[in-house]
Design a protein around this motif. Structure first.
Motif, PDB file in Angstrom:
ATOM      1  N   SER A  18       2.449 -52.460  36.963  1.00  0.00           N
ATOM      2  CA  SER A  18       3.025 -52.040  35.694  1.00  0.00           C
ATOM      3  C   SER A  18       3.281 -53.225  34.765  1.00  0.00           C
ATOM      4  CB  SER A  18       4.322 -51.262  35.912  1.00  0.00           C
ATOM      5  OG  SER A  18       5.321 -52.142  36.393  1.00  0.00           O
ATOM      6  N   GLN A  19       3.370 -54.420  35.313  1.00  0.00           N
ATOM      7  CA  GLN A  19       3.613 -55.597  34.495  1.00  0.00           C
ATOM      8  C   GLN A  19       2.320 -56.225  33.976  1.00  0.00           C
ATOM      9  OE1 GLN A  19       6.642 -56.577  33.534  1.00  0.00           O
ATOM     10  NE2 GLN A  19       7.322 -54.725  34.569  1.00  0.00           N
ATOM     11  N   GLU A  20       1.187 -55.700  34.427  1.00  0.00           N
ATOM     12  CA  GLU A  20      -0.087 -56.248  33.996  1.00  0.00           C
ATOM     13  C   GLU A  20      -0.264 -56.014  32.500  1.00  0.00           C
ATOM     14  OE1 GLU A  20      -4.368 -54.605  34.580  1.00  0.00           O
ATOM     15  OE2 GLU A  20      -3.719 -55.582  36.424  1.00  0.00           O
ATOM     16  N   LYS A  21      -0.666 -57.052  31.795  1.00  0.00           N
ATOM     17  CA  LYS A  21      -0.875 -56.936  30.355  1.00  0.00           C
ATOM     18  C   LYS A  21      -2.355 -57.111  30.063  1.00  0.00           C
ATOM     19  CE  LYS A  21       0.450 -58.912  25.968  1.00  0.00           C
ATOM     20  NZ  LYS A  21       1.136 -59.987  25.293  1.00  0.00           N
ATOM     21  N   THR A  22      -2.941 -56.127  29.423  1.00  0.00           N
ATOM     22  CA  THR A  22      -4.346 -56.250  29.056  1.00  0.00           C
ATOM     23  C   THR A  22      -4.408 -56.831  27.652  1.00  0.00           C
ATOM     24  OG1 THR A  22      -4.407 -54.019  28.188  1.00  0.00           O
ATOM     25  CG2 THR A  22      -5.041 -54.311  30.487  1.00  0.00           C
ATOM     26  N   GLU A  23      -5.322 -57.760  27.462  1.00  0.00           N
ATOM     27  CA  GLU A  23      -5.456 -58.403  26.171  1.00  0.00           C
ATOM     28  C   GLU A  23      -6.800 -58.023  25.557  1.00  0.00           C
ATOM     29  OE1 GLU A  23      -5.182 -62.917  24.679  1.00  0.00           O
ATOM     30  OE2 GLU A  23      -3.703 -62.256  26.122  1.00  0.00           O
ATOM     31  N   ASN A  24      -6.773 -57.746  24.280  1.00  0.00           N
ATOM     32  CA  ASN A  24      -7.991 -57.372  23.569  1.00  0.00           C
ATOM     33  C   ASN A  24      -8.763 -58.650  23.238  1.00  0.00           C
ATOM     34  OD1 ASN A  24      -9.968 -56.435  21.911  1.00  0.00           O
ATOM     35  ND2 ASN A  24      -8.610 -55.354  20.529  1.00  0.00           N
ATOM     36  N   ASN A  25      -9.910 -58.837  23.863  1.00  0.00           N
ATOM     37  CA  ASN A  25     -10.706 -60.035  23.635  1.00  0.00           C
ATOM     38  C   ASN A  25     -11.910 -59.784  22.741  1.00  0.00           C
ATOM     39  OD1 ASN A  25      -9.062 -61.711  25.149  1.00  0.00           O
ATOM     40  ND2 ASN A  25     -10.067 -61.135  27.054  1.00  0.00           N
ATOM     41  N   GLU A  26     -11.942 -58.658  22.056  1.00  0.00           N
ATOM     42  CA  GLU A  26     -13.058 -58.394  21.146  1.00  0.00           C
ATOM     43  C   GLU A  26     -12.981 -59.361  19.965  1.00  0.00           C
ATOM     44  OE1 GLU A  26     -12.479 -54.281  20.139  1.00  0.00           O
ATOM     45  OE2 GLU A  26     -14.051 -53.690  21.528  1.00  0.00           O
ATOM     46  N   PRO A  27     -14.085 -59.980  19.624  1.00  0.00           N
ATOM     47  CA  PRO A  27     -14.067 -60.873  18.465  1.00  0.00           C
ATOM     48  C   PRO A  27     -14.046 -60.067  17.165  1.00  0.00           C
ATOM     49  CG  PRO A  27     -16.279 -60.690  19.326  1.00  0.00           C
ATOM     50  CD  PRO A  27     -15.380 -59.918  20.263  1.00  0.00           C
ATOM     51  N   ILE A  28     -13.535 -60.668  16.116  1.00  0.00           N
ATOM     52  CA  ILE A  28     -13.570 -60.037  14.800  1.00  0.00           C
ATOM     53  C   ILE A  28     -14.862 -60.501  14.137  1.00  0.00           C
ATOM     54  CG2 ILE A  28     -12.454 -59.838  12.555  1.00  0.00           C
ATOM     55  CD1 ILE A  28      -9.792 -60.304  13.949  1.00  0.00           C
ATOM     56  N   VAL A  29     -15.851 -59.619  14.134  1.00  0.00           N
ATOM     57  CA  VAL A  29     -17.175 -59.905  13.578  1.00  0.00           C
ATOM     58  C   VAL A  29     -17.606 -58.701  12.759  1.00  0.00           C
ATOM     59  CG1 VAL A  29     -19.589 -60.391  14.114  1.00  0.00           C
ATOM     60  CG2 VAL A  29     -17.803 -61.303  15.580  1.00  0.00           C
ATOM     61  N   PHE A  30     -18.065 -58.942  11.542  1.00  0.00           N
ATOM     62  CA  PHE A  30     -18.540 -57.831  10.720  1.00  0.00           C
ATOM     63  C   PHE A  30     -19.635 -58.295   9.781  1.00  0.00           C
ATOM     64  CE2 PHE A  30     -14.654 -59.600   9.078  1.00  0.00           C
ATOM     65  CZ  PHE A  30     -14.877 -59.809   7.725  1.00  0.00           C
ATOM     66  N   LEU A  31     -20.512 -57.371   9.479  1.00  0.00           N
ATOM     67  CA  LEU A  31     -21.658 -57.596   8.609  1.00  0.00           C
ATOM     68  C   LEU A  31     -21.464 -56.723   7.378  1.00  0.00           C
ATOM     69  CD1 LEU A  31     -24.526 -58.870   8.436  1.00  0.00           C
ATOM     70  CD2 LEU A  31     -25.382 -56.781   9.490  1.00  0.00           C
ATOM     71  N   GLU A  32     -21.725 -57.277   6.209  1.00  0.00           N
ATOM     72  CA  GLU A  32     -21.547 -56.473   4.995  1.00  0.00           C
ATOM     73  C   GLU A  32     -22.638 -56.766   3.983  1.00  0.00           C
ATOM     74  OE1 GLU A  32     -17.509 -57.492   4.150  1.00  0.00           O
ATOM     75  OE2 GLU A  32     -18.048 -59.312   3.102  1.00  0.00           O
ATOM     76  N   SER A  33     -22.868 -55.791   3.131  1.00  0.00           N
ATOM     77  CA  SER A  33     -23.835 -55.935   2.044  1.00  0.00           C
ATOM     78  C   SER A  33     -23.084 -55.839   0.726  1.00  0.00           C
ATOM     79  CB  SER A  33     -24.912 -54.861   2.138  1.00  0.00           C
ATOM     80  OG  SER A  33     -24.329 -53.584   2.122  1.00  0.00           O
ATOM     81  N   ILE A  34     -23.643 -56.471  -0.301  1.00  0.00           N
ATOM     82  CA  ILE A  34     -23.014 -56.467  -1.625  1.00  0.00           C
ATOM     83  C   ILE A  34     -24.035 -55.997  -2.662  1.00  0.00           C
ATOM     84  CG2 ILE A  34     -23.492 -58.937  -1.911  1.00  0.00           C
ATOM     85  CD1 ILE A  34     -21.053 -59.074  -3.764  1.00  0.00           C
ATOM     86  N   TYR A  35     -23.556 -55.141  -3.561  1.00  0.00           N
ATOM     87  CA  TYR A  35     -24.371 -54.614  -4.662  1.00  0.00           C
ATOM     88  C   TYR A  35     -23.536 -54.749  -5.926  1.00  0.00           C
ATOM     89  CZ  TYR A  35     -26.333 -52.391  -0.555  1.00  0.00           C
ATOM     90  OH  TYR A  35     -26.844 -52.166   0.689  1.00  0.00           O
TER      91      TYR A  35
END
Length: 187
Positions: A18-35
């Protein structure tokens, strides 16, 4: 005695789990287009198209940007200027939106020449201010915005407004709508 030891070991194991802590290791990465639209200093406006790949570490934002300006000359749309830039900046995340300010170094190509062989490359200093909205919490991804797919995920769409510019031999300023995909914050 065996029951007591068994119960203590079981409670001890449950307590550890119950004391185990899960950490979110997903990187913040995003691709976008501009018009959007852009205008060089002392010149008329042009259409602005481009794309950008972004990676965020803590509050630091690293970006690779590609922009091209398309000018309309008597019913013909021709490339006017092209930019490939590396940018560094800061990004602040709010609940379902973010604000970033970046600057960097770019390699620009003047495509106004009669042929591509005569085009000239030059260094520039790209700048941008970006405000965008994205989903505030994990949700199931929806194909076409309608059909839910899989489990709740960090991956999602974003949209916003971007003010871009470049200080160089052919300085320009542009404003555009941004649309993209990726992981936009730690959920």
């Amino acid at each position: 005695m065996k029951k007591t030891i068994f119960i203590l070991i079981t409670l001890f194991c449950l307590n550890i789990y119950s004391q185990e802590k899960t950490e979110n290791n997903e990187p913040i990465v995003f691709l976008e287009s501009i018009y959007g639209i852009a205008g060089q200093i002392n010149d008329r406006g042009a259409f602005l198209l481009g794309g950008e790949l972004n990676y965020q570490f803590k509050s630091n934002l690293f970006s690779i940007r590609y922009l091209i300006q398309l000018k309309s000359d008597s019913d013909i749309l021709s490339a006017n200027n092209q930019e490939i830039g590396l940018l560094y900046g800061k990004r602040r995340i709010y609940n379902g939106s973010s604000l970033s300010i970046s600057g960097g170094l770019s390699l620009n190509k003047d495509l106004n020449r009669a042929t591509i062989k005569n085009s000239k490359n030059y260094i520039g200093f790209p700048l941008e201010i970006n405000f965008k909205w994205f989903k505030p919490k994990r949700k199931r991804y929806k194909a076409y915005g309608i059909i839910p797919i899989g489990k709740p995920t960090s991956f999602g769409r974003n949209w916003g407004v971007k003010l871009v510019g470049n200080i160089s031999k052919n300085s320009f300023v542009g404003l555009g709508i941004v649309y993209g995909f990726g992981i936009h914050k730690k959920y």
